[in-house]
Write an enzyme that holds these catalytic residues in place. Structure first.
Site, mmCIF file in Angstrom:
data_model
loop_
_atom_site.group_PDB
_atom_site.id
_atom_site.type_symbol
_atom_site.label_atom_id
_atom_site.label_comp_id
_atom_site.label_asym_id
_atom_site.label_seq_id
_atom_site.Cartn_x
_atom_site.Cartn_y
_atom_site.Cartn_z
ATOM 1 N N GLN A 163 40.423 30.320 47.518
ATOM 2 C CA GLN A 163 38.738 30.715 47.479
ATOM 3 C C GLN A 163 38.032 30.079 48.857
ATOM 4 O O GLN A 163 38.190 28.969 49.182
ATOM 5 C CB GLN A 163 38.217 29.891 46.298
ATOM 6 C CG GLN A 163 36.841 30.214 46.225
ATOM 7 C CD GLN A 163 36.599 31.451 45.705
ATOM 8 O OE1 GLN A 163 37.115 32.507 45.249
ATOM 9 N NE2 GLN A 163 35.159 31.980 46.209
ATOM 10 N N ASP B 77 43.458 39.343 48.338
ATOM 11 C CA ASP B 77 41.860 39.318 48.823
ATOM 12 C C ASP B 77 41.773 40.115 49.887
ATOM 13 O O ASP B 77 40.874 40.677 50.222
ATOM 14 C CB ASP B 77 41.682 37.980 49.365
ATOM 15 C CG ASP B 77 40.700 37.056 48.477
ATOM 16 O OD1 ASP B 77 39.835 37.599 47.613
ATOM 17 O OD2 ASP B 77 40.817 35.820 48.495
ATOM 18 N N LYS C 232 36.890 34.322 37.911
ATOM 19 C CA LYS C 232 38.098 35.210 38.189
ATOM 20 C C LYS C 232 39.318 34.748 37.137
ATOM 21 O O LYS C 232 39.786 35.956 36.597
ATOM 22 C CB LYS C 232 38.600 35.043 39.619
ATOM 23 C CG LYS C 232 37.540 35.586 40.636
ATOM 24 C CD LYS C 232 37.962 34.937 42.235
ATOM 25 C CE LYS C 232 36.910 35.474 43.205
ATOM 26 N NZ LYS C 232 37.158 35.045 44.499
HETATM 27 N N1 GUN Z 1 34.390 33.494 48.741
HETATM 28 C C1 GUN Z 1 33.515 34.579 48.684
HETATM 29 N N2 GUN Z 1 34.081 35.477 48.541
HETATM 30 C C2 GUN Z 1 35.171 35.458 48.275
HETATM 31 C C3 GUN Z 1 36.400 36.254 48.206
HETATM 32 O O1 GUN Z 1 36.252 37.665 47.751
HETATM 33 N N3 GUN Z 1 37.726 35.850 48.232
HETATM 34 C C4 GUN Z 1 37.971 34.422 48.416
HETATM 35 N N4 GUN Z 1 39.057 34.057 48.337
HETATM 36 N N5 GUN Z 1 36.816 33.775 48.835
HETATM 37 C C5 GUN Z 1 35.556 34.296 48.696
#
Ligand code: GUN
Length: 296
Positions: free
Chosen positions: A98, A121, A54
């Protein structure tokens, strides 16, 4: 039938190119670059890898990012206080915690602590609620990426039976909501299957579009799907493989060989949904910086 590939790497590249061009013109108009604040709690190797992907994407499209790594002993209150500081920080446009987070912390409490206007998100109840009623909102990145893939490849959803396996707040549930909405990328009849579903095959076999987001390698086999189905495999599990340099390989929830013999379209793992999730996060962060969804 032998399936065509839904190429997430190619499409994510297009989305990122378009975000990069928009960021460039935003900055040329005199605004500061968008900024994403990532919070990583503990040292889960898979989470660290996703966060790395990311932040590299941010750099690639001209979005600033910062990753705060917190110890897995942090309390829920301490974590929400950290989030509060970023909520108040004018220079932070998007905040991402996350997941998963350690078991002693309730994910929804943390998500609710994020200012919904910075919730890139799309997990905050304000965004989930607005998505459910068709109001402008931050859409969760993986479901939004799936919708973008279907749209790009001109795969019709109207009147189709979309079966979603996995009812998580991150993927399954919002994917079903988006596909059932009455707009151009929705209008599907949706079924959500989960761990209490009695006869999974009874549902998967009738799917025109099958989205599998469970994290159980090989859960769906060719015998469980009908000829011509469009398969979106969201699963991405590390499976030990000593023939590889890293000692593992990434595996989806579908048995690719048998499912792709019957499917018309299928996402590969890796290279399908994963890159789309990251690309849609870039899009959401730009929207947050421009205050496009929640003007103020
Ligand atoms: N863990 C798995 N997928 C995601 C996501 O799209 N965002 C976040 N913050 N954590 C995750």
């Amino acid at each position: 039938m032998s399936a065509s590939i839904l190429d997430g790497v190619m499409l994510a590249g297009k989305v990122r190119e378009s975000v990069a061009a928009d960021v460039k013109s935003w900055v040329e108009r005199g605004y500061r670059a968008p900024k994403l604040q990532v919070i990583l709690v503990g040292e889960n190797p898979a989470s660290s890898a996703y966060v790395g992907a990311k932040t590299r994407a941010c750099e690639d499209v001209g979005i600033e990012s910062d990753t705060l790594i917190l110890p897995d002993t942090i309390s829920e209150i301490e974590l929400t206080e950290v989030i509060g500081d970023f909520n108040r920080d004018e220079a932070t446009d998007g905040i991402l915690v996350q997941l998963p987070i350690p078991a002693h912390i309730t994910p929804l409490s943390v998500i609710e602590a994020i200012d919904y206007r910075k919730d890139v998100d799309g997990f905050h109840p304000m965004n989930v609620g607005r998505m459910s009623v068709g109001q402008p909102c931050f859409r969760p990145c993986t479901p939004a990426g799936i919708i973008e893939m279907l749209r790009h490849y001109s795969i019709p959803t109207k009147g189709k039976h979309a079966v979603v396996v996995g009812a998580s707040n991150i993927v399954g549930s919002p994917a079903a909501i988006l596909l059932s909405r009455e707009n151009t990328t929705g209008k599907a009849t949706t079924t959500i299957c989960h761990k209490f579903t009695k006869d999974l095959t009874k549902h998967t076999i009738s799917a025109d579009i099958l989205i599998v987001a469970v994290g159980q390698p090989g859960l769906v086999t060719g015998q469980m799907v009908k000829e011509g189905v469009v398969v979106i495999d969201v699963g991405i599990t590390r499976v030990a493989d000593h023939t590889t340099e890293r000692g593992y390989r990434l595996t989806g929830d579908c048995d690719f060989d048998s499912v792709s013999e019957k499917a018309s379209w299928i996402t590969p793992v890796p290279g399908g949904v994963g890159p789309m999730t990251v690309a849609m996060l870039m899009k959401n962060t730009l929207l947050a910086a421009k205050k496009s969804i929640y003007p103020r």
